[in-house]
Design a protein around this motif. Structure first.
Motif, PDB file in Angstrom:
ATOM      1  N   LEU A 115      -3.447  -7.463  -7.187  1.00  0.00           N
ATOM      2  CA  LEU A 115      -2.916  -8.617  -6.215  1.00  0.00           C
ATOM      3  C   LEU A 115      -3.178 -10.016  -6.837  1.00  0.00           C
ATOM      4  CD1 LEU A 115      -1.950  -8.864  -3.200  1.00  0.00           C
ATOM      5  CD2 LEU A 115      -4.397  -9.547  -2.732  1.00  0.00           C
ATOM      6  N   ALA A 171     -10.423  -0.867  -4.045  1.00  0.00           N
ATOM      7  CA  ALA A 171     -10.651  -2.217  -3.738  1.00  0.00           C
ATOM      8  C   ALA A 171     -10.775  -3.147  -4.773  1.00  0.00           C
ATOM      9  CB  ALA A 171     -11.783  -2.489  -2.712  1.00  0.00           C
ATOM     10  N   ASP A 172     -11.701  -3.028  -5.945  1.00  0.00           N
ATOM     11  CA  ASP A 172     -11.412  -3.625  -7.059  1.00  0.00           C
ATOM     12  C   ASP A 172     -10.192  -3.788  -7.859  1.00  0.00           C
ATOM     13  OD1 ASP A 172     -13.169  -5.253  -9.057  1.00  0.00           O
ATOM     14  OD2 ASP A 172     -12.876  -3.356 -10.331  1.00  0.00           O
ATOM     15  N   SER A 224      -7.409  -3.062  -6.810  1.00  0.00           N
ATOM     16  CA  SER A 224      -6.293  -3.597  -6.049  1.00  0.00           C
ATOM     17  C   SER A 224      -6.531  -5.075  -6.038  1.00  0.00           C
ATOM     18  CB  SER A 224      -6.450  -3.389  -4.455  1.00  0.00           C
ATOM     19  OG  SER A 224      -5.901  -1.828  -4.254  1.00  0.00           O
ATOM     20  N   SER A 225      -7.786  -5.718  -6.125  1.00  0.00           N
ATOM     21  CA  SER A 225      -7.863  -7.105  -6.254  1.00  0.00           C
ATOM     22  C   SER A 225      -7.336  -7.591  -7.348  1.00  0.00           C
ATOM     23  CB  SER A 225      -9.508  -7.440  -6.099  1.00  0.00           C
ATOM     24  OG  SER A 225      -9.727  -8.838  -6.089  1.00  0.00           O
ATOM     25  N   GLN A 252      -4.322 -10.513   2.930  1.00  0.00           N
ATOM     26  CA  GLN A 252      -4.558  -9.999   1.494  1.00  0.00           C
ATOM     27  C   GLN A 252      -5.920  -9.199   1.375  1.00  0.00           C
ATOM     28  OE1 GLN A 252      -4.359 -13.543  -1.118  1.00  0.00           O
ATOM     29  NE2 GLN A 252      -2.457 -14.110  -0.015  1.00  0.00           N
ATOM     30  N   ILE A 272      -6.451  -5.439   0.083  1.00  0.00           N
ATOM     31  CA  ILE A 272      -7.335  -4.994  -1.008  1.00  0.00           C
ATOM     32  C   ILE A 272      -8.220  -3.989  -0.525  1.00  0.00           C
ATOM     33  CG2 ILE A 272      -9.357  -5.850  -2.139  1.00  0.00           C
ATOM     34  CD1 ILE A 272      -7.723  -8.482  -2.251  1.00  0.00           C
ATOM     35  N   LYS A 273      -8.841  -4.140   0.755  1.00  0.00           N
ATOM     36  CA  LYS A 273      -9.476  -2.737   1.297  1.00  0.00           C
ATOM     37  C   LYS A 273      -8.734  -1.544   1.483  1.00  0.00           C
ATOM     38  CE  LYS A 273     -13.096  -5.841   3.331  1.00  0.00           C
ATOM     39  NZ  LYS A 273     -13.867  -6.038   4.350  1.00  0.00           N
ATOM     40  N   ALA A 307     -12.021 -11.286 -10.474  1.00  0.00           N
ATOM     41  CA  ALA A 307     -11.579 -12.210  -9.389  1.00  0.00           C
ATOM     42  C   ALA A 307     -12.079 -13.439  -9.834  1.00  0.00           C
ATOM     43  CB  ALA A 307     -12.221 -11.842  -8.201  1.00  0.00           C
ATOM     44  N   SER A 311       0.633  -1.252   0.058  1.00  0.00           N
ATOM     45  CA  SER A 311       0.012   0.002   0.037  1.00  0.00           C
ATOM     46  C   SER A 311       0.791   1.307  -0.146  1.00  0.00           C
ATOM     47  CB  SER A 311      -0.877   0.003   1.246  1.00  0.00           C
ATOM     48  OG  SER A 311      -1.833  -1.122   1.204  1.00  0.00           O
TER      49      SER A 311
END
Length: 180
Positions: A110, A103-104, A106-107, A53, A57-58, A161, A28
């Motif tokens: 990741l 978040a989306d 980052s998901s 994880q 993401i959050k 995802a 982050s």
């Protein structure tokens, strides 16, 4: 990867640094990710606690990591953004304003990092991984249509995802010897 394994890889790291790596907080922070991404970090991401994880993401990942992943994969940033279904302008804006990815977003980032780590783990478990570049291998493999995906290239699934989970299952089947 266990904290003790991280200590074995980098004995000079402090216990605080090892814990930060283990809980993925470094993803982050754009200053901490600069020049920092290698196969060992991808492996840490893959083996990290799922709750860590989710927290990353959050909280939102640094957009600077997108360029680093592209460099490690030896692909253009635009190609990676397209594969992940991320808008170039959005990522550039967040980079210049030092804002984290959503978040989306980052998901998705990741997810590809986890995939690279999964491939690295597979190769390490199968034998000698020295000289193997997991990120570069994943970049080439993503573009290959696979019979296990009804002729679809894995890259076409990396923007969700659910699609990333399907691709990760294909990699897991490769390890177990099931035709992929």
């Amino acid at each position: 990867m266990e904290v003790m394994e991280a200590a074995r890889i980098q004995p000079a790291w402090s216990q605080r640094k090892i814990q930060q790596l283990a809980d993925l907080r470094w993803l982050s922070n754009s200053q901490q990710t600069a020049g920092f991404l290698d196969d060992a970090k991808f492996l840490l991401i893959f083996e990290a606690d799922p709750l860590a994880q989710v927290r990353v993401i959050k909280h939102g990942m640094s957009p600077a990591i997108v360029e680093q992943i592209a460099e490690r994969m030896h692909v253009s940033k635009d190609k990676l953004l397209t594969t992940l279904g991320l808008a170039r302008a959005t990522v550039q804006r967040k980079t210049s304003r030092l804002k984290p990815l959503s978040a989306d977003e980052s998901s998705r980032v990741l997810g590809i990092s986890r995939l690279i780590g999964q491939v690295r783990a597979l190769v390490e478990q199968s034998g000698d991984a020295s000289g193997f570049d997991a990120a570069r291998w994943v970049a080439g493999w993503l573009d290959q249509p696979l019979p296990a995906l009804s002729g679809i290239a894995p890259a076409q699934l990396m923007d969700t995802a659910e699609g990333q989970a399907i691709v990760a299952q294909v990699v897991a089947r490769m390890q177990s010897g099931v035709y992929a």
